[in-house]
Write a protein that holds these residues in place. Structure first.
Motif, short mmCIF file in Angstrom:
data_model
loop_
_atom_site.label_atom_id
_atom_site.label_comp_id
_atom_site.label_asym_id
_atom_site.label_seq_id
_atom_site.Cartn_x
_atom_site.Cartn_y
_atom_site.Cartn_z
N THR A 18 2.82 12.10 2.44
CA THR A 18 3.43 10.77 2.47
C THR A 18 2.83 10.03 3.66
O THR A 18 2.80 10.56 4.77
N GLY A 19 2.36 8.83 3.43
CA GLY A 19 1.84 8.01 4.52
C GLY A 19 2.67 6.75 4.65
O GLY A 19 2.87 6.02 3.67
N ILE A 20 3.22 6.50 5.85
CA ILE A 20 4.02 5.29 6.05
C ILE A 20 3.38 4.43 7.12
O ILE A 20 2.77 4.94 8.06
N ASP A 21 3.51 3.12 6.97
CA ASP A 21 2.96 2.21 7.97
C ASP A 21 3.75 0.90 7.96
O ASP A 21 4.26 0.48 6.91
N ALA A 22 3.86 0.29 9.14
CA ALA A 22 4.56 -0.99 9.27
C ALA A 22 3.75 -2.16 8.75
O ALA A 22 4.28 -3.26 8.58
N SER A 23 2.46 -1.93 8.51
CA SER A 23 1.58 -2.99 8.01
C SER A 23 1.43 -2.87 6.49
O SER A 23 0.86 -1.91 5.98
N ALA A 24 1.94 -3.87 5.77
CA ALA A 24 1.84 -3.86 4.32
C ALA A 24 0.39 -3.92 3.86
O ALA A 24 0.01 -3.30 2.86
N VAL A 25 -0.45 -4.65 4.59
CA VAL A 25 -1.86 -4.75 4.22
C VAL A 25 -2.54 -3.39 4.34
O VAL A 25 -3.30 -2.97 3.45
N SER A 26 -2.27 -2.67 5.42
CA SER A 26 -2.86 -1.34 5.61
C SER A 26 -2.44 -0.40 4.48
O SER A 26 -3.26 0.38 3.97
N VAL A 27 -1.18 -0.47 4.10
CA VAL A 27 -0.69 0.39 3.01
C VAL A 27 -1.43 0.07 1.71
O VAL A 27 -1.83 0.99 0.98
N GLU A 28 -1.62 -1.21 1.42
CA GLU A 28 -2.32 -1.58 0.19
C GLU A 28 -3.78 -1.15 0.22
O GLU A 28 -4.33 -0.71 -0.79
N VAL A 29 -4.43 -1.27 1.39
CA VAL A 29 -5.82 -0.82 1.52
C VAL A 29 -5.90 0.68 1.27
O VAL A 29 -6.77 1.17 0.55
N ALA A 30 -4.95 1.44 1.86
CA ALA A 30 -4.93 2.89 1.68
C ALA A 30 -4.69 3.25 0.21
O ALA A 30 -5.33 4.17 -0.32
N LYS A 31 -3.78 2.54 -0.44
CA LYS A 31 -3.50 2.82 -1.85
C LYS A 31 -4.73 2.59 -2.71
O LYS A 31 -5.06 3.40 -3.58
N ARG A 32 -5.42 1.49 -2.46
CA ARG A 32 -6.61 1.17 -3.26
C ARG A 32 -7.69 2.22 -3.07
O ARG A 32 -8.36 2.64 -4.02
N HIS A 33 -7.88 2.65 -1.82
CA HIS A 33 -8.92 3.64 -1.56
C HIS A 33 -8.57 4.97 -2.23
O HIS A 33 -9.45 5.62 -2.83
N ALA A 34 -7.31 5.37 -2.17
CA ALA A 34 -6.89 6.63 -2.80
C ALA A 34 -7.06 6.56 -4.32
O ALA A 34 -7.45 7.55 -4.96
N GLN A 35 -6.76 5.41 -4.88
CA GLN A 35 -6.94 5.25 -6.33
C GLN A 35 -8.42 5.37 -6.70
O GLN A 35 -8.77 6.00 -7.70
N ASN A 36 -9.27 4.80 -5.89
CA ASN A 36 -10.71 4.85 -6.17
C ASN A 36 -11.28 6.25 -6.03
O ASN A 36 -12.26 6.60 -6.70
N THR A 37 -10.71 7.06 -5.14
CA THR A 37 -11.20 8.42 -4.93
C THR A 37 -10.44 9.45 -5.75
O THR A 37 -10.82 10.62 -5.78
N GLY A 38 -9.36 9.01 -6.41
CA GLY A 38 -8.59 9.92 -7.25
C GLY A 38 -7.73 10.90 -6.47
O GLY A 38 -7.36 11.96 -7.00
N VAL A 39 -7.39 10.56 -5.24
CA VAL A 39 -6.55 11.43 -4.40
C VAL A 39 -5.12 10.90 -4.41
O VAL A 39 -4.90 9.69 -4.23
N LYS A 40 -4.17 11.79 -4.60
CA LYS A 40 -2.76 11.38 -4.71
C LYS A 40 -2.09 11.42 -3.34
O LYS A 40 -1.94 12.48 -2.73
N VAL A 41 -1.71 10.25 -2.84
CA VAL A 41 -0.94 10.13 -1.60
C VAL A 41 0.20 9.16 -1.86
O VAL A 41 0.02 8.13 -2.50
N ASP A 42 1.38 9.48 -1.35
CA ASP A 42 2.53 8.61 -1.50
C ASP A 42 2.58 7.67 -0.30
O ASP A 42 3.18 7.98 0.73
N TYR A 43 1.94 6.50 -0.44
CA TYR A 43 1.94 5.52 0.65
C TYR A 43 3.15 4.61 0.51
O TYR A 43 3.45 4.12 -0.59
N GLN A 44 3.81 4.36 1.63
CA GLN A 44 5.00 3.52 1.62
C GLN A 44 4.97 2.56 2.82
O GLN A 44 4.61 2.95 3.92
N HIS A 45 5.38 1.33 2.56
CA HIS A 45 5.48 0.33 3.62
C HIS A 45 6.87 0.44 4.24
O HIS A 45 7.84 -0.17 3.76
N LYS A 46 6.98 1.24 5.29
CA LYS A 46 8.28 1.42 5.94
C LYS A 46 8.10 1.99 7.34
O LYS A 46 7.00 2.42 7.72
#
Length: 250
Positions: A93-121
């Motif tokens: 699980t990856g959490i961050d106070a920056s919504a933009v950072s979370v979205e960047v991380a989500k997009r990268h994980a989707q592109n690489t096919g790696v499953k991470v539960d990113y949350q903006h919190k």
């Protein structure tokens, strides 16, 4: 100048810091970008983190079953720590106070096919949910929040009994001011000017005191840059960047 740091109720974040990292997020994964030295630093730091996880949870000479490990990366940014650990099979699980950072991380994980539960919190929200993890990682975050002791208490409470707490930050020394601020920001421009506030750097003894008596310090190591090769290496000196790992009593 208006102080944009906030510490209200459970909100332990700085709007100024978050906006700064929003601007950085898109560049974090670019190995040829202007922050490639920071990416090399992350590679070396990740090697230490993985080694400590494997020592703590390993089975004799065998590595741990990563698929059985729950990990939370507090202040996960663009996912530079979260994604490699998830690639090993861990439940991350990856959490961050920056919504933009979370979205960047989500997009990268989707592109690489790696499953991470990113949350903006925030970590305080995870504490309120009553969750705990085998491994709690807080890397290069504590020097950016208004209430550092609160963040450390929250990180400590998220570790399962017998689990591992991994912390990485910068020491408050004259050398760290010269190397991490004057050198890295003003001279070499590895980071944007103003990325760090030396007064928020944390001494290893301060971290230890904030963690509390439920934990035992298991390992600590410093990090140093070889400027000729552009490589980050471990060092016995904790004067600038350093990593500490703590085990929580069962």
């Amino acid at each position: 100048m208006l102080d944009k740091s906030k510490k209200t109720g459970d909100s332990n974040f700085s709007e100024q810091e978050i906006s700064r990292f929003d601007a950085l997020a898109e560049s974090w994964w670019d190995p040829q970008g202007k922050y490639k030295t920071a990416l090399e630093f992350n590679r070396a730091r990740l090697n230490v983190i993985k080694a400590q996880i494997e020592i703590h949870f390993g089975r004799g000479n065998l590595p741990p079953d990563y698929s059985a490990l729950s990990i939370i990366d507090i202040g996960s940014g663009g996912g530079l720590i979260s994604e490699p650990l998830a690639k090993l099979g861990a439940q991350v699980t990856g959490i961050d106070a920056s919504a933009v950072s979370v979205e960047v991380a989500k997009r990268h994980a989707q592109n690489t096919g790696v499953k991470v539960d990113y949350q903006h919190k925030l970590s305080s929200e995870v504490v309120e949910e009553g969750r705990q993890y085998d491994v709690v990682i807080n890397a290069e975050v504590v020097e950016h929040v208004p209430d550092q002791q609160q963040l450390m208490r929250e990180c400590a409470s998220l570790v399962k009994p017998g689990g591992l707490l991994i912390l990485a930050t910068l020491n408050r020394t004259l050398k760290s001011y010269v190397v991490a601020i004057v050198g890295a920001e003003y001279v070499m421009r590895y980071l944007p000017i103003g990325t760090h506030d030396w007064k928020k750097f944390v001494k290893p003894s301060e971290l230890k005191s904030w963690i509390g008596n439920e934990f035992t310090l298991k390992y600590q190591v410093g990090m140093r840059l070889n400027p000729l090769k552009g490589e980050w290496l471990t060092t016995s000196s904790l004067a600038v960047n350093y990593i500490q790992t703590y085990s929580k009593h069962k």
